[in-house]
Structure formats: structure tokens, C-alpha cells
Design a protein around this motif. Structure first.
Motif, PDB file in Angstrom:
ATOM      1  N   ILE A  82      14.013  -5.496  14.538  1.00 14.31           N
ATOM      2  CA  ILE A  82      13.506  -6.869  14.462  1.00 14.31           C
ATOM      3  C   ILE A  82      12.009  -6.813  14.184  1.00 14.31           C
ATOM      4  CG2 ILE A  82      13.468  -9.109  15.597  1.00 14.31           C
ATOM      5  CD1 ILE A  82      16.270  -7.864  15.254  1.00 14.31           C
ATOM      6  N   ALA A  83      11.649  -7.050  12.933  1.00 11.86           N
ATOM      7  CA  ALA A  83      10.245  -6.939  12.519  1.00 11.86           C
ATOM      8  C   ALA A  83       9.622  -8.312  12.356  1.00 11.86           C
ATOM      9  CB  ALA A  83      10.145  -6.180  11.202  1.00 11.86           C
ATOM     10  N   ASP A  84       8.307  -8.384  12.602  1.00  6.27           N
ATOM     11  CA  ASP A  84       7.624  -9.639  12.311  1.00  6.27           C
ATOM     12  C   ASP A  84       7.329  -9.714  10.808  1.00  6.27           C
ATOM     13  OD1 ASP A  84       5.332  -8.080  11.826  1.00  6.27           O
ATOM     14  OD2 ASP A  84       4.600  -8.348  13.855  1.00  6.27           O
ATOM     15  N   ARG A  85       6.903 -10.897  10.375  1.00  3.59           N
ATOM     16  CA  ARG A  85       6.727 -11.142   8.932  1.00  3.59           C
ATOM     17  C   ARG A  85       5.668 -10.239   8.318  1.00  3.59           C
ATOM     18  NH1 ARG A  85       9.755 -13.674   4.926  1.00  3.59           N
ATOM     19  NH2 ARG A  85       8.377 -14.426   3.273  1.00  3.59           N
ATOM     20  N   SER A  86       4.595  -9.981   9.045  1.00  2.44           N
ATOM     21  CA  SER A  86       3.507  -9.173   8.488  1.00  2.44           C
ATOM     22  C   SER A  86       3.945  -7.731   8.242  1.00  2.44           C
ATOM     23  CB  SER A  86       2.290  -9.209   9.420  1.00  2.44           C
ATOM     24  OG  SER A  86       2.618  -8.694  10.700  1.00  2.44           O
ATOM     25  N   LEU A  87       4.748  -7.182   9.140  1.00  2.00           N
ATOM     26  CA  LEU A  87       5.248  -5.826   8.951  1.00  2.00           C
ATOM     27  C   LEU A  87       6.210  -5.762   7.766  1.00  2.00           C
ATOM     28  CD1 LEU A  87       5.669  -2.895   9.669  1.00  2.00           C
ATOM     29  CD2 LEU A  87       7.261  -3.591  11.468  1.00  2.00           C
ATOM     30  N   ALA A  88       7.108  -6.741   7.672  1.00  5.34           N
ATOM     31  CA  ALA A  88       8.029  -6.779   6.533  1.00  5.34           C
ATOM     32  C   ALA A  88       7.268  -6.898   5.220  1.00  5.34           C
ATOM     33  CB  ALA A  88       9.002  -7.943   6.686  1.00  5.34           C
ATOM     34  N   THR A  89       6.168  -7.644   5.229  1.00  8.34           N
ATOM     35  CA  THR A  89       5.364  -7.824   4.006  1.00  8.34           C
ATOM     36  C   THR A  89       4.737  -6.519   3.558  1.00  8.34           C
ATOM     37  OG1 THR A  89       4.877 -10.121   4.591  1.00  8.34           O
ATOM     38  CG2 THR A  89       3.423  -9.062   2.994  1.00  8.34           C
ATOM     39  N   VAL A  90       4.067  -5.811   4.481  1.00  5.11           N
ATOM     40  CA  VAL A  90       3.391  -4.576   4.091  1.00  5.11           C
ATOM     41  C   VAL A  90       4.406  -3.495   3.736  1.00  5.11           C
ATOM     42  CG1 VAL A  90       3.171  -3.518   6.390  1.00  5.11           C
ATOM     43  CG2 VAL A  90       1.414  -3.112   4.658  1.00  5.11           C
ATOM     44  N   LEU A  91       5.571  -3.492   4.377  1.00  7.77           N
ATOM     45  CA  LEU A  91       6.616  -2.536   4.021  1.00  7.77           C
ATOM     46  C   LEU A  91       7.142  -2.823   2.619  1.00  7.77           C
ATOM     47  CD1 LEU A  91       8.561  -0.248   4.596  1.00  7.77           C
ATOM     48  CD2 LEU A  91      10.022  -1.861   5.823  1.00  7.77           C
ATOM     49  N   TYR A  92       7.378  -4.084   2.311  1.00 12.69           N
ATOM     50  CA  TYR A  92       7.834  -4.459   0.969  1.00 12.69           C
ATOM     51  C   TYR A  92       6.818  -4.017  -0.092  1.00 12.69           C
ATOM     52  CZ  TYR A  92       8.363  -7.412  -3.155  1.00 12.69           C
ATOM     53  OH  TYR A  92       8.454  -7.867  -4.442  1.00 12.69           O
ATOM     54  N   LEU A  93       5.531  -4.280   0.178  1.00  7.30           N
ATOM     55  CA  LEU A  93       4.494  -3.896  -0.783  1.00  7.30           C
ATOM     56  C   LEU A  93       4.396  -2.381  -0.922  1.00  7.30           C
ATOM     57  CD1 LEU A  93       1.703  -6.456   0.196  1.00  7.30           C
ATOM     58  CD2 LEU A  93       3.125  -6.459  -1.871  1.00  7.30           C
ATOM     59  N   SER A  94       4.561  -1.666   0.168  1.00  8.55           N
ATOM     60  CA  SER A  94       4.534  -0.209   0.119  1.00  8.55           C
ATOM     61  C   SER A  94       5.636   0.325  -0.786  1.00  8.55           C
ATOM     62  CB  SER A  94       4.677   0.360   1.536  1.00  8.55           C
ATOM     63  OG  SER A  94       4.839   1.755   1.503  1.00  8.55           O
ATOM     64  N   LEU A  95       6.835  -0.232  -0.658  1.00  6.92           N
ATOM     65  CA  LEU A  95       7.953   0.193  -1.494  1.00  6.92           C
ATOM     66  C   LEU A  95       7.739  -0.231  -2.949  1.00  6.92           C
ATOM     67  CD1 LEU A  95      10.901  -0.766   0.913  1.00  6.92           C
ATOM     68  CD2 LEU A  95      10.038   1.539   0.437  1.00  6.92           C
ATOM     69  N   LYS A  96       7.229  -1.429  -3.144  1.00 10.03           N
ATOM     70  CA  LYS A  96       7.036  -1.964  -4.498  1.00 10.03           C
ATOM     71  C   LYS A  96       5.927  -1.229  -5.245  1.00 10.03           C
ATOM     72  CE  LYS A  96       8.177  -5.379  -7.368  1.00 10.03           C
ATOM     73  NZ  LYS A  96       9.565  -5.570  -7.846  1.00 10.03           N
ATOM     74  N   MET A  97       4.836  -0.910  -4.548  1.00  8.15           N
ATOM     75  CA  MET A  97       3.680  -0.261  -5.173  1.00  8.15           C
ATOM     76  C   MET A  97       3.752   1.256  -5.113  1.00  8.15           C
ATOM     77  SD  MET A  97       0.898  -2.845  -3.404  1.00  8.15           S
ATOM     78  CE  MET A  97      -0.544  -1.954  -3.988  1.00  8.15           C
ATOM     79  N   ASN A  98       4.780   1.768  -4.429  1.00 10.49           N
ATOM     80  CA  ASN A  98       4.936   3.214  -4.257  1.00 10.49           C
ATOM     81  C   ASN A  98       3.693   3.826  -3.620  1.00 10.49           C
ATOM     82  OD1 ASN A  98       6.325   5.619  -4.329  1.00 10.49           O
ATOM     83  ND2 ASN A  98       5.675   6.132  -6.410  1.00 10.49           N
ATOM     84  N   ARG A  99       3.272   3.207  -2.521  1.00 16.91           N
ATOM     85  CA  ARG A  99       2.127   3.700  -1.766  1.00 16.91           C
ATOM     86  C   ARG A  99       2.579   4.089  -0.369  1.00 16.91           C
ATOM     87  NH1 ARG A  99      -2.708   1.288  -3.557  1.00 16.91           N
ATOM     88  NH2 ARG A  99      -3.785   2.333  -1.828  1.00 16.91           N
ATOM     89  N   PRO A 100       1.991   5.146   0.207  1.00 18.62           N
ATOM     90  CA  PRO A 100       2.343   5.521   1.579  1.00 18.62           C
ATOM     91  C   PRO A 100       2.067   4.379   2.549  1.00 18.62           C
ATOM     92  CG  PRO A 100       1.098   7.272   0.506  1.00 18.62           C
ATOM     93  CD  PRO A 100       1.025   6.082  -0.400  1.00 18.62           C
ATOM     94  N   LEU A 101       2.911   4.259   3.565  1.00 13.54           N
ATOM     95  CA  LEU A 101       2.731   3.245   4.596  1.00 13.54           C
ATOM     96  C   LEU A 101       2.142   3.915   5.825  1.00 13.54           C
ATOM     97  CD1 LEU A 101       3.149   0.382   5.685  1.00 13.54           C
ATOM     98  CD2 LEU A 101       5.486   1.034   6.308  1.00 13.54           C
ATOM     99  N   PHE A 102       0.952   3.473   6.220  1.00 19.05           N
ATOM    100  CA  PHE A 102       0.237   4.051   7.360  1.00 19.05           C
ATOM    101  C   PHE A 102       0.399   3.113   8.550  1.00 19.05           C
ATOM    102  CE2 PHE A 102      -3.291   5.066  10.066  1.00 19.05           C
ATOM    103  CZ  PHE A 102      -3.526   6.422   9.888  1.00 19.05           C
ATOM    104  N   LEU A 103       1.143   3.552   9.567  1.00 17.38           N
ATOM    105  CA  LEU A 103       1.425   2.726  10.732  1.00 17.38           C
ATOM    106  C   LEU A 103       0.679   3.253  11.945  1.00 17.38           C
ATOM    107  CD1 LEU A 103       5.289   2.383  10.271  1.00 17.38           C
ATOM    108  CD2 LEU A 103       3.534   0.715   9.643  1.00 17.38           C
ATOM    109  N   GLU A 104      -0.086   2.375  12.549  1.00 17.30           N
ATOM    110  CA  GLU A 104      -0.866   2.756  13.725  1.00 17.30           C
ATOM    111  C   GLU A 104      -0.463   1.851  14.877  1.00 17.30           C
ATOM    112  OE1 GLU A 104      -5.246   4.615  13.749  1.00 17.30           O
ATOM    113  OE2 GLU A 104      -5.193   2.495  13.233  1.00 17.30           O
TER     114      GLU A 104
END
Length: 315
Positions: A31-53
Motif C-alpha cells: 500500500i503505497a502513497d501517491r508520491s511513492l507511486a509517482t517517483v517509482l513510475y518515473l524511475s521505470l519510465k526514465m530508466n533511472r535508479p530509484l534511491f529510497l531513504e
């Protein structure tokens, strides 16, 4: 010399929108909030590593596992620790097999050292570790490459990763440069025990994974622990939220601890919180004795009374 493997014929479809990304995560119980889903979508779309802190136990590592399960991709995990080096993370040579090959060549009278050297330092004697495995093609599509708890590794290893994250390649002196034809989906996690260098962060999309709101944590509990009583689940979440907001703890409980506690209380057939059971099971929720001593007993009783007054007032 560049060694490049052919790309796989096809790969599973990635989510085409933020909404689809949220649905993808929810399908695996995340169960993710909207902001996490957004950055994950962009990471997949832009083919950029996702840095989670974020703090330990808030679900950073779980995101990579969910992506692997829902996208049908291999999960390659590099667990970082102090002293991690190239031979453990990237590759090493099978020295025992190389020695056997040399002995066999000597016994056969082969004396061409240059040819022998090329043979023993060929790919068949190469032991591939997680970084190298992540650059290899996979029939199911580019793998999910989880670099877990990067802050535990040394800064020298962090600097080494720049080549991998920037160019999706690794250089092996005896062979050459191995380049991924299809870059892996990279998820990096850190518990922020030390700062990660800006040079690495610039190559990633960043997101701070925070503790969930009470509403979202309740949804997580009911999703992950379906047998939990409705009243008990609400009291568990209210108690944990109160701990995080009001108590000066050495280590606040994460979502993982909330789920463990809900499971434990369900196993004990609890339908609601009571001071004795809470005090007896605090070791499931809290991991330091000083924190347990601070909460158990009279403080536990007071917190349960407070949360029930809040529930009654809001009813």
C-alpha cells in the motif's frame, strides 16, 4: 574490448501511468502513497535508479521484491556491509579451476604461456557476483537489481558503483568491458547511517519513505494480516502511532514491527489490547530494552486508556 550480450526478445509491460503503478503495488499487497507511486513510475519510465531513504522497517526493500513478483523479473540482491569489495560484489576468478587447467596443460606439454593465460582468464573461469549478474540479459526482461543498505558499505565501493549506474557496465581487466544491452531496474536503499555522496544521488530519482499515516497503516495491517480482529487492528495502529508521535524511543517501530505485533496478538487470540498482554509482547514491537522499560507497566496502561478515549471521542 566490449562484451555485450543480446537483449531478450521481449519483456513484461511496465505500468503506463501512476495509477497503474499504484495498482501494480497493491496487487502484491504493498500500500503505497501517491508520491511513492509517482517517483517509482518515473524511475521505470526514465530508466533511472530509484534511491529510497528512510528508517528501517518502513518497506524500502519490499518495493524491489514487489516489482520482481509483479513484473515477472529476476531479483538480484546485493546486501551491502562494511568491507564489501569488488570480488564479493562484482566478480572473482575460480582460482582452483584455473590451477587444475594449468596443471592439465603442463602435463599435456602445452608451453604457450600467452595462449594459456588467455584461456584461464576466459569467461568460463569467471564467478559472477550480483553486479555482474544484473548486467546479464534475462528472458523475462531486465532484472530488478536491489542494492540494499548502501550506507553500510564503504565510500570506495560507493564510488565504484558510479560506472555501473552511469553506463551500465563493468570493466574486468583480463576480459574487457561488459555492457548491459538492457539496463537493470535498479533500487537502492539506505537507512541513512551515513550520507551518500552527491555524485551517486544525482544519477537517481530520490524518495524518502516515511512512516505511514494511521489510515494507511490500518489498511496495510488489514491487508497483510487478514485474520486480525477489526477492533484489535485499530487499537494496534493507534498504539503504534502514539508511540512514534509521543515517545522518545531509541528505535521507533516500523511497519514491519506493526505487522509482526498484529500477527503475534492474533496468534494469542486477542480481540483488544490489554495492559498485561501489551507489556508481555513489547519485545515483538520494540527492539531495545531501554525502550521496553520506558513503555511497559503504567505507561502502557495510560496509553491504552488515552487511545480508547480518543476513539470514543471520535465515534
Amino acid at each position: 574490448m566490449t562484451v555485450e550480450a543480446p537483449a531478450p526478445a521481449g519483456s513484461p509491460t511496465l505500468p503506463a501511468s501512476i495509477d497503474e503503478t499504484e495498482t501494480l503495488l497493491r496487487s502484491a499487497g504493498y500500500i503505497a502513497d501517491r508520491s511513492l507511486a509517482t517517483v517509482l513510475y518515473l524511475s521505470l519510465k526514465m530508466n533511472r535508479p530509484l534511491f529510497l531513504e528512510g528508517e528501517a522497517g518502513v518497506g524500502k526493500t519490499e518495493i524491489a521484491k514487489v516489482l520482481s513478483a509483479t513484473l515477472g523479473r529476476s531479483l538480484i540482491r546485493l546486501q551491502c556491509y562494511e568491507g564489501l569489495d569488488v570480488s564479493t560484489a562484482v566478480y572473482e576468478w575460480n582460482y582452483a579451476a584455473q590451477m587444475v587447467e594449468i596443471r592439465i596443460a603442463e602435463a599435456a606439454g602445452e608451453t604457450d604461456r600467452e595462449m594459456l593465460g588467455k584461456d584461464v582468464f576466459s569467461e568460463r573461469f569467471l564467478i559472477k557476483r550480483p553486479v555482474l549478474q544484473a548486467l546479464e540479459p534475462d528472458l523475462g526482461g531486465a532484472p530488478i537489481f536491489l542494492i540494499d543498505e548502501l550506507d553500510r558499505a564503504d565510500e570506495a565501493f560507493e564510488a565504484f558503483l558510479l560506472e555501473v549506474l552511469s553506463d551500465h557496465q563493468v570493466t574486468i581487466p583480463e576480459i574487457g568491458t561488459i555492457h548491459a544491452s538492457q539496463p537493470p531496474i535498479v533500487v537502492i536503499t539506505t537507512n541513512r547511517t551515513r550520507e551518500i555522496h552527491d555524485a551517486l544521488k544525482r544519477r537517481c530519482l530520490y524518495h524518502w519513505v516515511d512512516y505511514p499515516t494511521a489510515e494507511r497503516e490500518l489498511e496495510i495491517v488489514t491487508t497483510k494480516v487478514p485474520g486480525v480482529d477489526d477492533r484489535l487492528s485499530r487499537e494496534i495502529v493507534a498504539f503504534v502511532q502514539m508511540l512514534r508521535a509521543e515517545e522518545d524511543l531509541f528505535k521507533q517501530p516500523g511497519v514491519a514491527e506493526t505487522l509482526d505485533w498484529a500477527t503475534a496478538l492474533t496468534e494469542l487470540d486477542q480481540l483488544a489490547l490489554d495492559p498485561e498482554t501489551v507489556s508481555d509482547t513489547l519485545g515483538v514491537l520494540l527492539k531495545y530494552q531501554d525502550d521496553i522499560d520506558r513503555i511497559k507497566g503504567s505507561r502502557t496502561r495510560q496509553m491504552i486508556d488515552d487511545l480508547r478515549r480518543e476513539v470514543a471521542a471520535g465515534a
